[in-house]
Design a protein around this motif. Structure first.
Motif, PDB file in Angstrom:
ATOM      1  N   ARG A  51       1.627  -0.114   3.392  1.00 49.84           N
ATOM      2  CA  ARG A  51       1.522   0.487   4.725  1.00 49.84           C
ATOM      3  C   ARG A  51       0.601   1.712   4.713  1.00 49.84           C
ATOM      4  NH1 ARG A  51       7.313   0.016   7.869  1.00 49.84           N
ATOM      5  NH2 ARG A  51       7.725  -2.151   7.330  1.00 49.84           N
ATOM      6  N   LEU A  52       0.707   2.523   3.672  1.00 52.47           N
ATOM      7  CA  LEU A  52      -0.172   3.685   3.570  1.00 52.47           C
ATOM      8  C   LEU A  52      -1.633   3.260   3.498  1.00 52.47           C
ATOM      9  CD1 LEU A  52       1.839   5.805   0.993  1.00 52.47           C
ATOM     10  CD2 LEU A  52       1.418   6.425   3.379  1.00 52.47           C
ATOM     11  N   LYS A  53      -1.920   2.261   2.704  1.00 54.80           N
ATOM     12  CA  LYS A  53      -3.304   1.820   2.517  1.00 54.80           C
ATOM     13  C   LYS A  53      -3.847   1.061   3.727  1.00 54.80           C
ATOM     14  CE  LYS A  53      -3.827   3.847  -1.303  1.00 54.80           C
ATOM     15  NZ  LYS A  53      -4.739   4.980  -1.380  1.00 54.80           N
ATOM     16  N   SER A  54      -2.966   0.562   4.583  1.00 58.90           N
ATOM     17  CA  SER A  54      -3.431  -0.151   5.776  1.00 58.90           C
ATOM     18  C   SER A  54      -3.655   0.784   6.959  1.00 58.90           C
ATOM     19  CB  SER A  54      -2.448  -1.256   6.156  1.00 58.90           C
ATOM     20  OG  SER A  54      -1.237  -0.700   6.622  1.00 58.90           O
ATOM     21  N   SER A  55      -3.230   2.033   6.843  1.00 55.21           N
ATOM     22  CA  SER A  55      -3.398   3.005   7.925  1.00 55.21           C
ATOM     23  C   SER A  55      -4.684   3.809   7.691  1.00 55.21           C
ATOM     24  CB  SER A  55      -2.206   3.955   7.965  1.00 55.21           C
ATOM     25  OG  SER A  55      -2.475   5.053   8.826  1.00 55.21           O
ATOM     26  N   GLN A  56      -5.491   3.919   8.714  1.00 52.21           N
ATOM     27  CA  GLN A  56      -6.736   4.674   8.593  1.00 52.21           C
ATOM     28  C   GLN A  56      -6.455   6.142   8.261  1.00 52.21           C
ATOM     29  OE1 GLN A  56      -9.138   4.579  12.122  1.00 52.21           O
ATOM     30  NE2 GLN A  56     -10.991   5.093  11.006  1.00 52.21           N
ATOM     31  N   LYS A  57      -5.351   6.665   8.738  1.00 47.91           N
ATOM     32  CA  LYS A  57      -5.019   8.075   8.514  1.00 47.91           C
ATOM     33  C   LYS A  57      -4.612   8.366   7.073  1.00 47.91           C
ATOM     34  CE  LYS A  57      -2.308  11.860  10.305  1.00 47.91           C
ATOM     35  NZ  LYS A  57      -1.432  12.352  11.344  1.00 47.91           N
ATOM     36  N   THR A  58      -4.019   7.391   6.372  1.00 43.08           N
ATOM     37  CA  THR A  58      -3.493   7.643   5.027  1.00 43.08           C
ATOM     38  C   THR A  58      -4.149   6.810   3.927  1.00 43.08           C
ATOM     39  OG1 THR A  58      -1.715   6.039   5.418  1.00 43.08           O
ATOM     40  CG2 THR A  58      -1.229   8.364   5.902  1.00 43.08           C
ATOM     41  N   ALA A  59      -5.068   5.944   4.267  1.00 47.95           N
ATOM     42  CA  ALA A  59      -5.666   5.035   3.278  1.00 47.95           C
ATOM     43  C   ALA A  59      -6.405   5.775   2.167  1.00 47.95           C
ATOM     44  CB  ALA A  59      -6.612   4.060   3.966  1.00 47.95           C
ATOM     45  N   HIS A  60      -6.906   6.956   2.433  1.00 43.84           N
ATOM     46  CA  HIS A  60      -7.685   7.712   1.444  1.00 43.84           C
ATOM     47  C   HIS A  60      -6.829   8.465   0.424  1.00 43.84           C
ATOM     48  CE1 HIS A  60      -6.446  10.770   4.284  1.00 43.84           C
ATOM     49  NE2 HIS A  60      -6.706  11.670   3.348  1.00 43.84           N
ATOM     50  N   ILE A  61      -5.535   8.574   0.665  1.00 41.24           N
ATOM     51  CA  ILE A  61      -4.667   9.381  -0.208  1.00 41.24           C
ATOM     52  C   ILE A  61      -4.390   8.612  -1.503  1.00 41.24           C
ATOM     53  CG2 ILE A  61      -2.457  10.571  -0.431  1.00 41.24           C
ATOM     54  CD1 ILE A  61      -2.320  10.583   2.671  1.00 41.24           C
ATOM     55  N   PRO A  62      -4.653   9.219  -2.648  1.00 41.07           N
ATOM     56  CA  PRO A  62      -4.340   8.551  -3.917  1.00 41.07           C
ATOM     57  C   PRO A  62      -2.826   8.380  -4.078  1.00 41.07           C
ATOM     58  CG  PRO A  62      -5.735  10.480  -4.272  1.00 41.07           C
ATOM     59  CD  PRO A  62      -5.306  10.509  -2.852  1.00 41.07           C
ATOM     60  N   VAL A  63      -2.417   7.225  -4.578  1.00 41.46           N
ATOM     61  CA  VAL A  63      -1.007   6.928  -4.802  1.00 41.46           C
ATOM     62  C   VAL A  63      -0.798   6.625  -6.281  1.00 41.46           C
ATOM     63  CG1 VAL A  63       0.917   5.381  -4.253  1.00 41.46           C
ATOM     64  CG2 VAL A  63      -0.744   5.975  -2.474  1.00 41.46           C
ATOM     65  N   VAL A  64       0.119   7.356  -6.903  1.00 39.10           N
ATOM     66  CA  VAL A  64       0.524   7.092  -8.280  1.00 39.10           C
ATOM     67  C   VAL A  64       1.925   6.488  -8.195  1.00 39.10           C
ATOM     68  CG1 VAL A  64       1.050   8.072 -10.538  1.00 39.10           C
ATOM     69  CG2 VAL A  64      -0.845   8.999  -9.175  1.00 39.10           C
ATOM     70  N   MET A  65       2.038   5.239  -8.612  1.00 39.89           N
ATOM     71  CA  MET A  65       3.326   4.564  -8.545  1.00 39.89           C
ATOM     72  C   MET A  65       4.081   4.785  -9.850  1.00 39.89           C
ATOM     73  SD  MET A  65       2.135   1.156  -6.520  1.00 39.89           S
ATOM     74  CE  MET A  65       3.551   0.851  -5.498  1.00 39.89           C
ATOM     75  N   VAL A  66       5.326   5.226  -9.708  1.00 35.17           N
ATOM     76  CA  VAL A  66       6.187   5.531 -10.841  1.00 35.17           C
ATOM     77  C   VAL A  66       7.337   4.539 -10.835  1.00 35.17           C
ATOM     78  CG1 VAL A  66       7.620   7.317 -11.898  1.00 35.17           C
ATOM     79  CG2 VAL A  66       5.607   7.967 -10.572  1.00 35.17           C
ATOM     80  N   THR A  67       7.616   3.951 -12.001  1.00 34.84           N
ATOM     81  CA  THR A  67       8.687   2.958 -12.040  1.00 34.84           C
ATOM     82  C   THR A  67       9.257   2.794 -13.432  1.00 34.84           C
ATOM     83  OG1 THR A  67       9.269   0.683 -11.490  1.00 34.84           O
ATOM     84  CG2 THR A  67       7.087   1.043 -12.409  1.00 34.84           C
ATOM     85  N   ALA A  68      10.470   2.326 -13.466  1.00 37.65           N
ATOM     86  CA  ALA A  68      11.100   1.956 -14.734  1.00 37.65           C
ATOM     87  C   ALA A  68      10.917   0.464 -14.994  1.00 37.65           C
ATOM     88  CB  ALA A  68      12.587   2.306 -14.700  1.00 37.65           C
ATOM     89  N   LEU A  69      10.317  -0.246 -14.050  1.00 40.41           N
ATOM     90  CA  LEU A  69      10.079  -1.679 -14.230  1.00 40.41           C
ATOM     91  C   LEU A  69       9.121  -1.893 -15.392  1.00 40.41           C
ATOM     92  CD1 LEU A  69       9.511  -2.787 -10.506  1.00 40.41           C
ATOM     93  CD2 LEU A  69      11.600  -3.025 -11.859  1.00 40.41           C
ATOM     94  N   ASP A  70       9.403  -2.892 -16.202  1.00 36.59           N
ATOM     95  CA  ASP A  70       8.525  -3.130 -17.348  1.00 36.59           C
ATOM     96  C   ASP A  70       7.884  -4.517 -17.332  1.00 36.59           C
ATOM     97  OD1 ASP A  70      10.742  -4.631 -17.891  1.00 36.59           O
ATOM     98  OD2 ASP A  70      11.113  -3.798 -19.868  1.00 36.59           O
ATOM     99  N   GLN A  71       8.060  -5.233 -16.251  1.00 34.58           N
ATOM    100  CA  GLN A  71       7.478  -6.558 -16.144  1.00 34.58           C
ATOM    101  C   GLN A  71       6.013  -6.460 -15.700  1.00 34.58           C
ATOM    102  OE1 GLN A  71       9.086  -9.330 -17.073  1.00 34.58           O
ATOM    103  NE2 GLN A  71      10.731  -7.949 -17.681  1.00 34.58           N
TER     104      GLN A  71
END
Length: 83
Positions: A51-71
């Motif tokens: 949703r962030l990347k599909s919005s013109q207002k927020t698409a430019h903001i870098p996103v660092v995804m943090v997770t405990a998922l290991d797959q």
């Protein structure tokens, strides 16, 4: 833990308890970087990122995804969500 470390380095930090709140914060504030957990209440981090990347207002903001998922499939989904 990340919040405490960033505050100690004098960064301004805004936190959200769920996916919907994180989207609202990003829409209402000037955000330089998003640290996003995958496993959050409401909508998950993948959906928030899409949703962030599909919005013109927020698409430019870098996103660092943090997770405990290991797959590997989680990493692939995270990369595609950020495009």
């Amino acid at each position: 833990m990340l919040e405490a470390r960033l505050l100690a380095e004098y960064f301004d930090v805004m936190t959200a308890a769920d996916g919907y709140t994180s989207l609202a914060i990003c829409e209402r504030n000037q955000v330089d970087l998003i640290l996003l957990d995958i496993m959050i209440p409401g909508i998950d981090g993948f959906e928030v990122c899409e949703r962030l990347k599909s919005s013109q207002k927020t698409a430019h903001i870098p996103v660092v995804m943090v997770t405990a998922l290991d797959q590997p499939s989680g990493r692939v989904r995270g990369r595609s969500a950020g495009r």
